[in-house]
Motif scaffolding. Sequence first.
Motif, PDB file in Angstrom:
ATOM      1  N   ASP A 266      94.500 -11.431  46.095  1.00 55.14           N
ATOM      2  CA  ASP A 266      95.402 -10.576  45.838  1.00 55.14           C
ATOM      3  C   ASP A 266      96.158  -9.792  46.978  1.00 55.14           C
ATOM      4  O   ASP A 266      96.982  -8.867  46.855  1.00 55.14           O
ATOM      5  CB  ASP A 266      95.227  -9.472  44.847  1.00 55.14           C
ATOM      6  CG  ASP A 266      94.879 -10.110  43.557  1.00 55.14           C
ATOM      7  OD1 ASP A 266      95.475 -11.223  43.073  1.00 55.14           O
ATOM      8  OD2 ASP A 266      93.998  -9.594  42.712  1.00 55.14           O
ATOM      9  N   VAL A 267      95.673  -9.930  48.299  1.00 54.42           N
ATOM     10  CA  VAL A 267      95.986  -9.154  49.430  1.00 54.42           C
ATOM     11  C   VAL A 267      97.593  -9.159  49.690  1.00 54.42           C
ATOM     12  O   VAL A 267      97.877  -7.950  50.181  1.00 54.42           O
ATOM     13  CB  VAL A 267      95.385  -9.568  50.660  1.00 54.42           C
ATOM     14  CG1 VAL A 267      95.800 -11.088  51.126  1.00 54.42           C
ATOM     15  CG2 VAL A 267      95.332  -8.378  51.629  1.00 54.42           C
ATOM     16  N   GLU A 292      93.211 -19.114  48.292  1.00 51.82           N
ATOM     17  CA  GLU A 292      93.246 -18.351  46.940  1.00 51.82           C
ATOM     18  C   GLU A 292      94.552 -17.327  47.225  1.00 51.82           C
ATOM     19  O   GLU A 292      95.394 -17.321  46.362  1.00 51.82           O
ATOM     20  CB  GLU A 292      92.155 -17.387  46.558  1.00 51.82           C
ATOM     21  CG  GLU A 292      92.388 -16.581  45.282  1.00 51.82           C
ATOM     22  CD  GLU A 292      92.277 -17.473  44.090  1.00 51.82           C
ATOM     23  OE1 GLU A 292      92.794 -17.035  42.968  1.00 51.82           O
ATOM     24  OE2 GLU A 292      92.171 -18.628  44.210  1.00 51.82           O
ATOM     25  N   TRP A 293      94.771 -16.857  48.414  1.00 50.43           N
ATOM     26  CA  TRP A 293      95.878 -15.840  48.563  1.00 50.43           C
ATOM     27  C   TRP A 293      97.411 -16.705  48.432  1.00 50.43           C
ATOM     28  O   TRP A 293      98.225 -16.142  48.210  1.00 50.43           O
ATOM     29  CB  TRP A 293      95.740 -14.929  49.871  1.00 50.43           C
ATOM     30  CG  TRP A 293      95.898 -15.704  50.994  1.00 50.43           C
ATOM     31  CD1 TRP A 293      94.945 -15.973  51.979  1.00 50.43           C
ATOM     32  CD2 TRP A 293      96.848 -15.995  51.896  1.00 50.43           C
ATOM     33  NE1 TRP A 293      95.315 -16.670  53.041  1.00 50.43           N
ATOM     34  CE2 TRP A 293      96.560 -16.640  52.949  1.00 50.43           C
ATOM     35  CE3 TRP A 293      98.344 -15.960  51.478  1.00 50.43           C
ATOM     36  CZ2 TRP A 293      97.439 -17.117  53.912  1.00 50.43           C
ATOM     37  CZ3 TRP A 293      99.276 -16.278  52.563  1.00 50.43           C
ATOM     38  CH2 TRP A 293      98.941 -16.817  53.638  1.00 50.43           C
ATOM     39  N   SER A 294      97.211 -17.791  49.398  1.00 43.16           N
ATOM     40  CA  SER A 294      98.526 -18.690  49.390  1.00 43.16           C
ATOM     41  C   SER A 294      98.972 -19.166  48.171  1.00 43.16           C
ATOM     42  O   SER A 294     100.048 -19.282  47.756  1.00 43.16           O
ATOM     43  CB  SER A 294      98.287 -19.771  50.541  1.00 43.16           C
ATOM     44  OG  SER A 294      97.353 -20.807  50.082  1.00 43.16           O
ATOM     45  N   LEU A 298     102.887 -18.278  46.183  1.00 45.88           N
ATOM     46  CA  LEU A 298     103.499 -19.143  45.760  1.00 45.88           C
ATOM     47  C   LEU A 298     103.825 -19.207  44.370  1.00 45.88           C
ATOM     48  O   LEU A 298     104.863 -19.187  43.691  1.00 45.88           O
ATOM     49  CB  LEU A 298     102.924 -20.472  45.953  1.00 45.88           C
ATOM     50  CG  LEU A 298     102.827 -21.038  47.522  1.00 45.88           C
ATOM     51  CD1 LEU A 298     102.061 -22.416  47.720  1.00 45.88           C
ATOM     52  CD2 LEU A 298     104.395 -21.022  48.103  1.00 45.88           C
ATOM     53  N   CYS A 299     102.804 -18.715  43.549  1.00 46.73           N
ATOM     54  CA  CYS A 299     102.794 -18.618  41.952  1.00 46.73           C
ATOM     55  C   CYS A 299     103.720 -17.271  41.965  1.00 46.73           C
ATOM     56  O   CYS A 299     104.375 -17.432  40.734  1.00 46.73           O
ATOM     57  CB  CYS A 299     101.347 -18.333  41.326  1.00 46.73           C
ATOM     58  SG  CYS A 299     100.472 -19.680  41.189  1.00 46.73           S
ATOM     59  N   ALA A 300     103.773 -16.165  42.688  1.00 46.96           N
ATOM     60  CA  ALA A 300     104.589 -15.092  42.428  1.00 46.96           C
ATOM     61  C   ALA A 300     105.959 -15.128  42.771  1.00 46.96           C
ATOM     62  O   ALA A 300     106.563 -14.324  42.485  1.00 46.96           O
ATOM     63  CB  ALA A 300     103.768 -13.970  43.167  1.00 46.96           C
ATOM     64  N   ALA A 301     106.278 -16.230  43.743  1.00 51.74           N
ATOM     65  CA  ALA A 301     107.471 -16.248  44.110  1.00 51.74           C
ATOM     66  C   ALA A 301     108.753 -16.624  43.131  1.00 51.74           C
ATOM     67  O   ALA A 301     108.267 -17.470  42.308  1.00 51.74           O
ATOM     68  CB  ALA A 301     107.639 -17.433  45.329  1.00 51.74           C
ATOM     69  N   ASP A 302     109.700 -16.042  43.099  1.00 56.02           N
ATOM     70  CA  ASP A 302     110.915 -16.684  42.303  1.00 56.02           C
ATOM     71  C   ASP A 302     111.531 -18.222  42.822  1.00 56.02           C
ATOM     72  O   ASP A 302     111.800 -19.014  41.704  1.00 56.02           O
ATOM     73  CB  ASP A 302     112.027 -15.775  42.411  1.00 56.02           C
ATOM     74  CG  ASP A 302     111.889 -14.279  41.945  1.00 56.02           C
ATOM     75  OD1 ASP A 302     111.150 -14.263  41.023  1.00 56.02           O
ATOM     76  OD2 ASP A 302     112.102 -13.433  42.688  1.00 56.02           O
ATOM     77  N   GLU A 303     111.232 -18.633  43.801  1.00 53.08           N
ATOM     78  CA  GLU A 303     111.910 -20.119  44.327  1.00 53.08           C
ATOM     79  C   GLU A 303     110.947 -20.362  45.280  1.00 53.08           C
ATOM     80  O   GLU A 303     110.323 -19.661  46.366  1.00 53.08           O
ATOM     81  CB  GLU A 303     113.152 -19.605  44.759  1.00 53.08           C
ATOM     82  CG  GLU A 303     113.730 -21.085  44.872  1.00 53.08           C
ATOM     83  CD  GLU A 303     114.314 -21.644  43.624  1.00 53.08           C
ATOM     84  OE1 GLU A 303     113.861 -22.526  43.187  1.00 53.08           O
ATOM     85  OE2 GLU A 303     115.385 -21.057  43.335  1.00 53.08           O
ATOM     86  N   ILE A 304     110.479 -21.601  45.174  1.00 54.32           N
ATOM     87  CA  ILE A 304     109.417 -22.429  46.247  1.00 54.32           C
ATOM     88  C   ILE A 304     110.324 -23.419  46.964  1.00 54.32           C
ATOM     89  O   ILE A 304     111.026 -24.279  46.319  1.00 54.32           O
ATOM     90  CB  ILE A 304     108.398 -23.018  45.732  1.00 54.32           C
ATOM     91  CG1 ILE A 304     107.504 -21.755  45.009  1.00 54.32           C
ATOM     92  CG2 ILE A 304     107.332 -23.513  46.608  1.00 54.32           C
ATOM     93  CD1 ILE A 304     106.309 -22.095  44.228  1.00 54.32           C
TER      94      ILE A 304
END
Length: 428
Positions: A266-267, A292-294, A298-304
């Motif tokens: 979660d950093v 885990e952080w990457s 990517l999961c938190a981004a609005d667009e990938i």
Amino acid sequence: MTNLDYEIEQDPRQEAPEPVSERAEFDRIRPLPRISVHAFVESDGLAKTMERCAQDRRMAKVNLRINSGGVSAATNMFAGSPTPNLLILETRADARTLIGELGDLAEVCDPDTRVVVVGHVNDVALYRDLVRNGVSEYIVAPVSMADLIGVISAIFVDPEAAPLGRSIAFVGAKGGVGSSTIAHNCAWSISSLFSSEVILADLDLAFGTANLNFDNDPTQGIAEAVYSPDRLDEVFLDRLLAKCSEHLSMLAAPSMLDRTYDFSGDVFLPILDIIQRNAPVSVLDVPHVWTEWSRKVLCAADEIVVTATPDLANLRNTKNLFDTLRKLRPNDRQPLLILNQVGMAKRPEIAPDVFCDPLDIEPLAIIPFDAALFGEAANSGLMIGESAARSPVAEAMSQIAHVVTGRAEARKRKKAGLSSLMGLLGRK
């Protein structure tokens, strides 16, 4: 009416102290994020109030422009240019005329632009009609500084509201495919094309290149934010940002190997959250790693946006990324694909339509291999739009910027049978 059309500079002088009651209201208002605001005024009173608002410390990050005229003046101005994050429109028109004028404005207004109307009639029915038509707020003149800044704060700083900004994560399907270069050029294009405030975050702390590509070597950057989470707030973020252009700021990576960069899952999430609350667009340059952080970034981004080159290893990795992200983000739009370095001499390549067939998508952009163009820009510390503004690559960057910010739609995939490459992927 004469167009004032000027940008407000911060002025330390104050005309007069605010009344005690108004100062108490100000105490509850948080500093506003990096947003662009255009005000269209019809009275000297509102013009002076807007000027005083611009001098308030809570508006220090706001790019404010005051124009003379009402709703129709705004429609004329933005018929050929992008709209800002917020429009403040003063009007003396009656209800029917106002609704009609706002309808004309809606046709040229970007979908994410908010609108505040300052009227001269206290009419509850009109207020309800305006809210039904998408207006964020209707306030009755005369208005005070606290009224105006409070309304803007309620729209963009409400702690219960969703984050202001749109986050766009760029990641490569393989190392060396040019994902960082495209991310940096896209961030610059968004900031210059739309005059929108953009924060670029270089998440490759060991080998990030954003500082090189922008010819900017700040002493602080994203590492300080990562290792000082207890200090992370708007003021600390502002201190870490390096200015790249008028509307583009950067959280640079240190690009030093004096320590290892092993992070917990979660950093980066608190950093991304505060970036989104302080700028309308954040571009995340995610390195080609699977940790885990990457995965959480990517999961938190609005667009990938996934960048790949047209070979079999890139196809396998791209398909794995798409399949995994579709499962992790079932309610979000699938990632976008950019095919880069297409047409490299003497290199066997998979044709773009064959590459996209097993992915069941159309590429967002196909960027040709041009070592001279990209090499010259990189060595000069310039973006493609600066060094070769008329090139096809610059046009492709512009199209990417329009799609990832929601100003244009990506092409939809035509129905087609799966390629025989699916079999190759299964055997690898």
